[in-house]
Design an enzyme around this catalytic site. Structure first.
Site, PDB file in Angstrom:
ATOM      1  N   GLY A 197       0.842  -1.196   0.000  1.00 61.52           N
ATOM      2  CA  GLY A 197       0.000   0.000   0.000  1.00 61.52           C
ATOM      3  C   GLY A 197       0.873   1.241   0.000  1.00 61.52           C
ATOM      4  N   GLY A 198       1.017   1.888   1.166  1.00 62.61           N
ATOM      5  CA  GLY A 198       1.872   3.066   1.247  1.00 62.61           C
ATOM      6  C   GLY A 198       3.308   2.714   1.604  1.00 62.61           C
ATOM      7  N   ARG A 211      -4.781  -4.021  11.046  1.00 59.07           N
ATOM      8  CA  ARG A 211      -5.611  -3.652  12.209  1.00 59.07           C
ATOM      9  C   ARG A 211      -5.165  -2.318  12.817  1.00 59.07           C
ATOM     10  NH1 ARG A 211      -9.215  -6.829  14.493  1.00 59.07           N
ATOM     11  NH2 ARG A 211      -9.464  -8.837  13.466  1.00 59.07           N
ATOM     12  N   SER A 212      -5.135  -1.328  12.011  1.00 60.17           N
ATOM     13  CA  SER A 212      -4.676  -0.007  12.438  1.00 60.17           C
ATOM     14  C   SER A 212      -5.648   0.677  13.405  1.00 60.17           C
ATOM     15  CB  SER A 212      -4.517   0.834  11.164  1.00 60.17           C
ATOM     16  OG  SER A 212      -4.437   2.200  11.424  1.00 60.17           O
ATOM     17  N   LEU A 228      -4.438 -13.779   3.301  1.00 56.70           N
ATOM     18  CA  LEU A 228      -5.683 -14.369   2.772  1.00 56.70           C
ATOM     19  C   LEU A 228      -5.961 -13.891   1.350  1.00 56.70           C
ATOM     20  CD1 LEU A 228      -8.063 -14.108   5.885  1.00 56.70           C
ATOM     21  CD2 LEU A 228      -6.771 -16.102   5.098  1.00 56.70           C
ATOM     22  N   TYR A 280       1.857   3.566  24.356  1.00 57.82           N
ATOM     23  CA  TYR A 280       2.676   3.718  23.159  1.00 57.82           C
ATOM     24  C   TYR A 280       4.064   4.185  23.598  1.00 57.82           C
ATOM     25  CZ  TYR A 280       3.428   5.045  18.222  1.00 57.82           C
ATOM     26  OH  TYR A 280       3.880   5.151  16.929  1.00 57.82           O
TER      27      TYR A 280
END
Lengths: 561, 561
Positions: free
Chosen positions: A137-138, A218-219, A271, A474
């Site tokens: 993706g990015g 799962r962001s 998948l 975090y």
């Protein structure tokens, strides 16, 4: 040659943009004190692509020609730069490896399908040619979800979604938007904003990460407290598989067995290729505020966030930093902005007078969205809780600054790497009752790791997301690298991951598993849980061509069927 | 003999409790008008267990002795009544079959493990003896999730969780309660209430359904708008499998690959026996109100519910009935309670004067929970939206009545069955933009089915749960049965299920799949989606002993490994 743009091959973001400290006078002394690093020293030279020894493409002509027949020659790329860009994500480990020219296995070909039909033909061709497909993706992943397996002998195709960025359909009557999975954050948000809507999903990587990547890993985003994690936001999806498309329609809730939707979310390419996602979107709120608060300690801040999560308020952002990160934030403020300079000095003097230990000060941001009256209503509830825990509102100035700068943080890692230090992030989630212990355990583990390898290191933390039952912590860690920085990094990173599990947290709240976190999967979801997941992944990909080796490392090749 | 109590073998609930119409004067005329049934006619005789021809237990002595060695002889039962009770759930199809003595395959033995360790040994023994395990909670399932496969030649063990009902641990610091999966609604709610907490999960089956059953079928409850579906509430779980326990810890959110938690939720016994669940619990709210509203039409009510779901209010219940169900509700009120009698007449006269068409009147309930000021705040927001859509608040009286009677509705089915009519429920969920069409399509399909088989039928509906992107429509249907009532039922039920899919809904919002809904799985989640799920289920149970045949009907027996 395709015109899809990528991040720097050697670092975060676009060429010409980077972190600068010259306009942040407190930064250099802060870093000097924290890890003994002089950031005024001249930076190392920018890595030169010419110095890399890039393995040649092993793509057979039949594969390259087959791909070109599907997407056109321009969209099939085998040159070295493109292939190196598609080898890694952007974890500090990735950056250290790519800068050092450590490239054991590079994709053999990069292909840019224009639409789902082309993706479908590519995946079918890969199955026929026994080639591996890694969706891209990015390229912002920091868990090792993008790299080909070291010993992969089959051709490896990086399927880049960069040409599929469109909002396809907006159901304004339901607040559901069908969007191509290659859309980066700014692409989709602009298309939604133009029609008065927002997705409300803003991970730190927003500028350079894609919708498909968010789903695949799962962001979570800065406003997930209100809008949900991507697992909540992504209601429907289409997944390209060798034999066809798996389509999960956007149903608000269903009791149709084990959730295939929740199997595709987090699947990291194993998948199939996520092609389209139908996401919950929202009309842009009338009002949006981020207020800053100070707490006398991180513990007090954690307690307040917990109480807010139990209250009738539903803020969009709940964030509180520990003392070290609060100090860091204040030190990276620009002279003229936010709470720096004279205003900061005045406030600190006031707090000191009130008996605060300024070394323990914890900076917090709470976000509010909705109608003006709803914002007021929530601020009142939160204000009461903040005061109960000894906190103090300091206005919207620092919040606005945070909001504006939040996507720039990743650039700092390159700045430090250029100057002999490694910085990275690891995050976890745990029940409220365990959070303080998770925090203490992780800090101790990181410092123990620094000691064990004899480096000067730093770790700081913020609570980034609150849930009814717990929160995400975090951590950002940095150390001055020695002889073998990758080995050193692995020691520190492993210590932190292990301490997450030991203290009752998960190995990742929103960065995914990839290969970096896979070692801890059995400890996290139990060996029997991994066995169930292994069965899913193996049965869905008996040929083992869909991004093999991710999430569960020791996947066994099944016997031929 | 075990002392675990069960529902009637032939109907819902406990012996001696049933639906009565004598105190509801409007009921008999209502039913007469609706389907032409005279409820004053004498009921058929209560089914006699003696008349049943129950197949003998095929459990081999080795299995029965092995089970007794694990749980003690008292907790291993092979008598006919117990085995029949464990053959079916309580769908109207189940009740029609069991009353008619249609018992093609009855479990051979019922076993009552005291704890997880015993469950583990039972499942391991079943694997060793090649016996099928069907987990049994409250037995309230209405999707055919409990019945053994017709042609099953291996011994079938019903594993009854009825002795495992305890709250094991309450983490008050996080609002997480670890509870044995066999706990029925009242068991767990009482244990939580005693300590000041509530689970906030109240399906209509609450009195007779279990925590494990809720998780296994992806249940929703009356207050799921606020507290979430069971998929949200169940944060952690332990699953007994042949080789050990899969343990998913209660983590608020995680990015550890495809969600195994969300694979266990909805698994209907096919991945193992859910043994313990750690659920999100809440301190009992200071205030709790259910307010009733009238809308001039169901369409107006739907629009209002949609706007509420987009608003800053977060009610615990959003419910609106169509005109037929509203009429039914008013007709089943007791003379002295709620909105019946003189008060109702007065209100109706008032509405008529205001120009309402009373045949279109839609009754709505909205629930509010929280601090008194939060309840006030939400009521204000909702009140404005209700008025905008032409609705009218009619106070808390009918709401209190609804709240008090909501668990009694299932008894009505037995009452009707005793008098020659079949009544059942089917529910779906769809995006807001499709709801009206789903409603119209389903009503048309049901009436078409009634016509095609020449019966006099009825269908009514309410919106039962709202989400940001859509809602659940819950249909109740009834008809006067003819010659072959099961075949007639199948025609009607199939027409309704097919119309769900045709109009863009899911085949089930919260009742699960079992065998009753399995036929539509490919239409719902696509053939490739089913293939992914099939891979999960088959790989997790290569021996095919874990409640085989549910969710996906044509599961192929895998080749021996």
């Amino acid at each position: 040659m395709t015109d899809v743009k990528h991040m720097k091959w050697w670092g975060w973001g676009v060429e010409g943009v980077g972190f600068h400290h010259e306009d942040k006078p407190a930064f250099a002394p802060f870093v000097k004190k924290a890890v003994g690093l002089d950031v005024w020293q001249p930076a190392g030279e920018q890595p030169s692509f010419e110095d890399l020894d890039v393995p040649a493409s092993q793509a057979p002509a039949s594969l390259v020609q087959g791909l070109a027949a599907i997407v056109g020659e321009k969209q099939v790329v085998t040159d070295d730069l493109e292939r190196v860009i598609h080898t890694y994500g952007k974890s500090i480990r990735d950056l250290m490896r790519v800068r050092a020219g450590i490239l054991p296995r590079v994709p053999d070909v990069v292909v840019y399908p224009a639409d789902e039909a082309e993706s479908q033909r590519i995946v079918a061709l890969a199955a026929q040619e026994d080639a591996v497909i890694i969706p891209f993706g990015g390229g912002s992943n920091i868990s090792g979800s993008l790299e080909p397996e070291k010993g992969e002998t089959r051709p490896v195709v990086s399927l880049d979604m960069g040409r599929q960025r469109r909002l396809l359909e907006l159901d304004e009557g339901s607040g559901l938007a069908r969007i191509q999975a290659g859309a980066l954050g700014p692409d989709l948000e602009k298309q939604l904003n133009d029609r008065g809507w927002t997705i409300g999903h803003f991970p730190d990587s927003f500028t350079h990460s894609s919708l498909g990547g968010w789903v695949a890993t799962r962001s979570s985003g800065a406003q997930s407290d209100k809008y949900g994690d991507i697992a909540d936001i992504a209601r429907g999806m289409r997944l390209v598989r060798p034999d066809g498309i798996a389509e999960i329609r956007a149903i608000p809730s269903a009791s149709t067995g084990p959730s295939v939707r929740e199997m595709i979310v987090g699947s990291e390419g194993r998948l199939g290729v996520i092609s389209e996602v139908t996401v919950q979107v929202h009309r842009r709120p009338e009002e949006r505020q981020i207020q800053a608060y100070f707490f006398p300690s991180f513990s007090a801040g954690l307690k307040a966030m917990h109480e807010i999560s139990e209250s009738d308020a539903s803020p969009s952002i709940t964030r509180v930093s520990d003392a070290r990160e609060s100090g860091f934030s204040l030190a990276t403020s620009k002279e003229s902005k936010g709470l720096s300079g004279a205003a900061q000095k005045g406030l600190m003097a006031f707090l000191k007078k009130r008996g605060w230990n300024l070394d323990e000060l914890a900076l917090s941001f709470i976000g509010y969205e909705g109608s003006p009256s709803h914002v007021r209503y929530q601020k009142r509830i939160v204000g009461k809780i903040v005061r109960k825990h000894g906190g103090l509102g300091v206005g919207a100035g620092p919040g606005a600054l945070y909001d504006q700068k939040k996507f720039d943080t990743p650039y700092l890692r390159d700045f430090l790497l250029d100057r002999g230090a490694a910085a990275d992030v690891s995050e976890t989630a745990a029940p409220w009752s365990k959070l303080q212990d998770v925090y203490d355990t992780v800090v101790k583990a990181a410092n123990g790791a620094y000691d064990s390898i004899g480096v000067s290191g730093w770790i700081m933390c913020h609570l980034s997301h609150s849930y009814r039952s717990g929160a995400c912590l975090y951590f950002t860690f940095a150390f001055v690298t020695g002889e073998d920085k990758i080995a050193e990094y692995d020691v520190v990173k492993s210590a932190i991951q292990q301490s997450f599990i030991d203290a009752g947290g998960t190995l990742s709240h929103h960065h995914g598993v990839g290969v970096e976190h896979a070692l801890w999967m059995e400890q996290d979801i139990s060996p029997e849980g991994v066995a169930i997941m292994r069965g899913l992944l193996e049965s869905a990909d008996p040929q083992r061509i869909l991004n093999p080796g991710k999430i569960i490392t020791d996947v066994r090749v099944p016997e031929a069927r």
